[in-house]
Scaffold this active site. Sequence first.
Site, mmCIF file in Angstrom:
data_model
loop_
_atom_site.group_PDB
_atom_site.id
_atom_site.type_symbol
_atom_site.label_atom_id
_atom_site.label_comp_id
_atom_site.label_asym_id
_atom_site.label_seq_id
_atom_site.Cartn_x
_atom_site.Cartn_y
_atom_site.Cartn_z
ATOM 1 N N THR A 199 0.863 -1.178 0.000
ATOM 2 C CA THR A 199 0.000 0.000 0.000
ATOM 3 C C THR A 199 0.905 1.235 0.000
ATOM 4 O O THR A 199 2.061 1.151 0.410
ATOM 5 C CB THR A 199 -0.956 0.014 1.214
ATOM 6 O OG1 THR A 199 -0.164 -0.086 2.400
ATOM 7 C CG2 THR A 199 -1.938 -1.149 1.160
ATOM 8 N N GLY A 249 1.327 4.116 1.746
ATOM 9 C CA GLY A 249 1.990 4.548 2.983
ATOM 10 C C GLY A 249 3.031 3.549 3.459
ATOM 11 O O GLY A 249 4.128 3.913 3.870
ATOM 12 N N CYS A 250 2.677 2.273 3.395
ATOM 13 C CA CYS A 250 3.587 1.224 3.852
ATOM 14 C C CYS A 250 4.806 1.126 2.945
ATOM 15 O O CYS A 250 5.909 0.839 3.394
ATOM 16 C CB CYS A 250 2.849 -0.106 3.921
ATOM 17 S SG CYS A 250 1.423 -0.042 5.031
ATOM 18 N N THR A 251 4.597 1.383 1.664
ATOM 19 C CA THR A 251 5.691 1.366 0.700
ATOM 20 C C THR A 251 6.654 2.520 0.984
ATOM 21 O O THR A 251 7.876 2.322 1.011
ATOM 22 C CB THR A 251 5.136 1.446 -0.738
ATOM 23 O OG1 THR A 251 4.290 0.303 -0.951
ATOM 24 C CG2 THR A 251 6.244 1.430 -1.765
ATOM 25 N N ALA A 275 8.564 1.642 4.226
ATOM 26 C CA ALA A 275 9.555 0.587 3.987
ATOM 27 C C ALA A 275 10.741 1.120 3.184
ATOM 28 O O ALA A 275 11.896 0.780 3.467
ATOM 29 C CB ALA A 275 8.905 -0.586 3.263
#
Length: 135
Positions: free
Chosen positions: A24, A26-28, A31
């Site tokens: 997703t 934000g998570c990308t 990370a």
Amino acid sequence: NISRLSDLKGKKDIVVYFYPEDFTPGCTTQAAEFSRDYKKFKDAGIEIIGISPNDEESHQRFRQKMGISYPLVADTEKEVSKSYGVYGLKKFMGREHMGVNRSTFLIDKTGKIVKIFRKVKPAGHSQEVFEALRG
């Protein structure tokens, strides 16, 4: 997988970050930043561990695509998320659902939680965490 946290006790400070889902936006972003700064954390004696409800296969693909060299833990039963109090009601575009609230825990060498970041904004978070640990 979780025994690894206790394996690090006495050896390293740990950044444990909970995120809702692989791939997703934000998570990308989050990370990508932790990956970019990972060497800086490692050189300072800090380990990073990402945890989400995705399974191992998803984590494997996410790690390959993003070039993530730190461990990602599959919390498919949400046991870890619940034990840290980050699994709960979320609001997204006016709708409520259950899920992982983006949160980060800084755990020192003794295994004590020294700082908690709630409602994390992904952009700039890696730097914010690093400064909190080394500031």
